[in-house]
Write an enzyme that holds these catalytic residues in place. Structure first.
Site, short mmCIF file in Angstrom:
data_model
loop_
_atom_site.label_atom_id
_atom_site.label_comp_id
_atom_site.label_asym_id
_atom_site.label_seq_id
_atom_site.Cartn_x
_atom_site.Cartn_y
_atom_site.Cartn_z
N LYS A 194 0.86 -1.19 0.00
CA LYS A 194 0.00 0.00 0.00
C LYS A 194 0.90 1.24 0.00
O LYS A 194 1.43 1.64 1.02
CB LYS A 194 -0.91 0.04 1.24
CG LYS A 194 -1.98 1.13 1.08
CD LYS A 194 -2.44 1.74 2.37
CE LYS A 194 -1.57 2.83 2.90
NZ LYS A 194 -1.43 4.04 2.07
N GLU A 266 10.12 1.39 10.17
CA GLU A 266 11.18 2.36 9.80
C GLU A 266 10.55 3.73 9.94
O GLU A 266 9.74 4.12 9.10
CB GLU A 266 11.64 2.11 8.36
CG GLU A 266 12.10 0.71 8.07
CD GLU A 266 13.45 0.38 8.69
OE1 GLU A 266 14.17 1.32 9.07
OE2 GLU A 266 13.76 -0.81 8.81
N CYS A 300 14.27 10.25 5.46
CA CYS A 300 14.26 9.86 6.88
C CYS A 300 15.62 10.05 7.53
O CYS A 300 15.71 10.39 8.70
CB CYS A 300 13.80 8.42 7.01
SG CYS A 300 14.80 7.28 6.07
N GLU A 398 10.70 16.42 14.19
CA GLU A 398 11.18 16.16 12.83
C GLU A 398 10.51 17.16 11.87
O GLU A 398 9.29 17.30 11.88
CB GLU A 398 10.79 14.73 12.43
CG GLU A 398 11.26 14.36 11.05
CD GLU A 398 10.78 12.97 10.60
OE1 GLU A 398 9.61 12.63 10.88
OE2 GLU A 398 11.55 12.25 9.97
P1 NAD Z 1 2.73 8.59 7.52
O1 NAD Z 1 3.04 7.83 8.76
O2 NAD Z 1 1.69 9.62 7.59
O3 NAD Z 1 2.28 7.59 6.35
C1 NAD Z 1 3.06 6.48 5.96
C2 NAD Z 1 2.16 5.40 5.36
O4 NAD Z 1 1.34 4.86 6.39
C3 NAD Z 1 1.19 5.93 4.29
O5 NAD Z 1 1.07 4.97 3.28
C4 NAD Z 1 -0.12 6.09 5.07
O6 NAD Z 1 -1.26 6.01 4.23
C5 NAD Z 1 -0.04 4.91 6.02
N1 NAD Z 1 -0.83 5.03 7.25
C6 NAD Z 1 -1.14 6.15 7.92
N2 NAD Z 1 -1.86 5.85 9.04
C7 NAD Z 1 -2.00 4.50 9.05
C8 NAD Z 1 -2.63 3.58 9.94
N3 NAD Z 1 -3.26 4.00 11.03
N4 NAD Z 1 -2.57 2.27 9.66
C9 NAD Z 1 -1.90 1.83 8.56
N5 NAD Z 1 -1.31 2.66 7.67
C10 NAD Z 1 -1.34 3.99 7.91
O7 NAD Z 1 4.12 9.16 7.03
P2 NAD Z 1 4.38 10.21 5.87
O8 NAD Z 1 4.13 11.56 6.41
O9 NAD Z 1 3.71 9.79 4.63
O10 NAD Z 1 5.96 10.01 5.63
C11 NAD Z 1 6.92 10.74 6.29
C12 NAD Z 1 7.45 9.98 7.50
O11 NAD Z 1 8.05 8.75 7.08
C13 NAD Z 1 8.54 10.75 8.20
O12 NAD Z 1 8.35 10.69 9.58
C14 NAD Z 1 9.81 10.01 7.80
O13 NAD Z 1 10.87 10.14 8.70
C15 NAD Z 1 9.32 8.61 7.71
N6 NAD Z 1 10.23 7.78 6.89
C16 NAD Z 1 11.06 6.90 7.51
C17 NAD Z 1 11.96 6.15 6.76
C18 NAD Z 1 12.91 5.16 7.42
O14 NAD Z 1 13.51 4.35 6.73
N7 NAD Z 1 13.07 5.20 8.74
C19 NAD Z 1 12.01 6.30 5.37
C20 NAD Z 1 11.16 7.22 4.77
C21 NAD Z 1 10.27 7.98 5.54
#
Ligand code: NAD
Length: 533
Positions: A194, A266, A300, A398
């Site tokens: 997803k 992650e 990230c 962040e």
């Molecule tokens: P987000 O947590 O809002 O969304 C990430 C994914 O999770 C999306 O596909 C979203 O639709 C889904 N999602 C949201 N709520 C959910 C739930 N309750 N249940 C299941 N799925 C759900 O994150 P974002 O704002 O899209 O991305 C940015 C974040 O991702 C930043 O905090 C960044 O640091 C992190 N990130 C981490 C890494 C790593 O390797 N550690 C890599 C890339 C991004």
């Protein structure tokens, strides 16, 4: 006082991309759904133009996708890992061959610069090559020590967990559609991915390419939608690999905990860079620019706080500001632009709010600090702040954008305390000419990866080494053996030989206890000698 100048802008902004509306429509039809669903229009962050529309799945679609994937997985688990590897190696070749098309598409979906899209593409090819060539060996049953020498023959077997649900964000859509699915598939699992809705087309393009290389069609499915669809996937998959924010990580972990399924998370970071007195300053400045502004900071592992020794603070700051002001910004499909746009409005709002909050509370902007609507609706200048204090949001939250704060330090112990005083622990960067000292300092930083004389890529590209977060930055690791083994159930198979491990039935229990006690004493000495402890 350092003057804030204008960043260069590229004109004309962009050329015609190498994909067509027909291709996007064909991709949209690949989404796993059963029936007519409402479509969501996607806009390009470059200029707000319509990119295409994708249907949004219902929770029932997700269940059905998982069911189909589960059936396909039963057959896939029986396929020899070397055959799986050949498919992944073909994928590697095709990905490199068709790179122009996917680079254009990824750029249009995310607004990122060509160089950042290219970084994704190369990383994806490396992941494919790495897991294709290593997994067959790592998945072979492994002989282990067993009980007393010779008393048992014992093996570790690695079985697939079943259906792996991958939930990913929008910042690195190509990497996210490859670097979790490939090890999961190599381990014999099916995958239901997803992606974030904003970057669905890139994921669908990767899925189509995998099918072209010979991957059974139902083994890798894509479901679309937001949190609700993600939650439906957590409710039905056998393992979840989430990349996303820490609040989402907590929700997913809670839901997975209820079902007792495994997760790897992650999550976010507030990654520090530490510039010691003896650092090569020019290299450190270049490292800071790459670390803070690559992918417009939506990375990230990107660096959001830089601690510089007082003796070199002035010189470092002057060069950093100069070079930042010389960056070229723009929406181009070639390599002229050094920094692209932010990807989603929500992220743009956070970046602006962090900068405005810091300035209102007394921080000084040394470079950037402003949106650039003349370049595109979500462009924001690469920004350097000083005078940042704990009551400002940017100090500990962040930002996930092109904003970095500079701090001066004089005492190493104090600065290490400050660096580690964070809920996060994802990545860090240490700059020094004394490599031994660099390693000592690195080992004291609470972060899953620490790069010496580099910002993030040295550790990230060390594919054989695990990558992930301490503390609220995550659970589990991607890359290396751990990146493969998290998608397996490990099973111990032991064969008893010679005499029963629990003692022969004719032997009185008292005698058995005395014999084993004596054997344990000898065994302890032998093993101590063997292992030298
Ligand atoms: P987000 O947590 O809002 O969304 C990430 C994914 O999770 C999306 O596909 C979203 O639709 C889904 N999602 C949201 N709520 C959910 C739930 N309750 N249940 C299941 N799925 C759900 O994150 P974002 O704002 O899209 O991305 C940015 C974040 O991702 C930043 O905090 C960044 O640091 C992190 N990130 C981490 C890494 C790593 O390797 N550690 C890599 C890339 C991004």
């Amino acid at each position: 006082m350092i003057e804030t100048g204008r960043l260069s802008v590229i004109n004309p902004p962009r050329e015609a991309p190498q994909f067509t509306p027909e291709l996007l429509e064909r991709l949209a039809r690949r989404v796993s759904l059963w029936g007519e669903r409402a479509r969501q229009t996607l806009y390009s962050p470059f200029d707000g133009s319509v990119l295409g529309a994708i249907p949004i799945c219902s929770p029932e679609d997700v269940q059905q996708a998982v069911r189909l994937a589960r059936t396909a997985q039963a057959a896939w688990a029986k396929v020899d890992p070397k055959t799986r590897a050949r498919i992944m190696l073909r994928f590697h070749d095709l990905l490199l061959e068709r790179q122009e098309e996917i680079l254009d598409l990824t750029q249009y979906e995310t607004g990122k610069a060509r160089r950042d899209a290219q970084e994704e593409l190369l990383d994806s090819a490396i992941v494919a090559q790495f897991y294709a060539t290593r997994s067959p060996g790592w998945l072979r049953p492994r002989r282990t020590g067993g009980t007393f020498v010779g008393l048992t023959q014992t093996w570790e077997y690695r079985h697939p967990v079943g259906v792996v649900g991958v939930i990913s964000p929008w910042n690195y859509p190509l990497v996210m559609a490859v670097s979790e699915p490939i090890p999961a598939l190599m381990a014999g699992n099916a995958v239901v991915l997803k992606p974030d809705p904003q970057t669905t087309f890139t994921a669908l393009w990767i899925q189509a390419l995998m099918e072209e290389t010979g991957l059974p069609a139902e083994l890798f499915q894509i479901v679309t939608g937001g949190a609700e669809v993600g939650a439906a996937l957590v409710a039905s998959a056998d393992f979840i690999a989430l990349t996303g924010s820490t609040p989402t990580g907590r929700k997913v972990a809670r839901q997975a905990g209820e079902r007792l399924i495994g997760v790897s998370l992650e999550l976010g970071g507030k990654n520090p860079m530490l510039v010691l007195e003896d650092a090569n300053l020019e290299a450190a400045v270049d490292g800071a620019i790459h670390g803070a502004f690559a992918n417009a900071g939506q990375l990230c592992v990107s660096l959001e706080r830089i601690y510089v020794h007082e003796k070199v603070f002035e010189a470092f700051t002057r060069r950093l500001v100069e070079k930042t002001l010389n960056l070229r910004l723009g929406a181009t499909l070639d390599h002229r632009s050094q920094m692209g746009s932010l990807t989603v409005q929500r992220q743009f709002d956070t970046v602006l709010a962090h900068v405005q909050d810091a300035v209102a509370k007394g921080a000084r902007v040394l470079a950037g600090g402003r949106p650039r609507p003349d370049l595109g609706p979500l462009f924001f200048e690469p920004t350097i702040l000083t005078g940042v204090t704990p009551e400002m949001r940017v100090y500990s939250e962040e930002t996930f954008g092109p904003v970095v704060s500079l701090y001066k330090f004089s005492d190493l112990e104090q600065v290490l305390t400050l660096i580690n005083h964070s809920e996060y622990g994802l990545n860090a960067s240490v700059w020094t000419k004394d490599l031994r000292k660099g390693r000592e300092v690195a080992a004291r930083i609470q972060a899953g990866t620490v790069n010496i004389n580099e910002s993030y890529a040295a550790a990230w590209a060390s594919m054989d080494a695990p990558m992930g977060g301490f503390k609220a930055s995550g659970l589990g690791r991607r890359h290396g053996r751990e990146g493969l083994y998290r998608f397996t159930e490990v099973q111990t198979i032991a064969i008893e030989r010679l005499v029963p491990v629990t003692g022969p039935t004719w032997l009185p229990r008292g005698w058995y206890g005395r014999i084993v006690t004596a054997a344990l004493r000898v065994f302890k000495w032998l093993t101590r000698l063997w292992y030298r402890v």
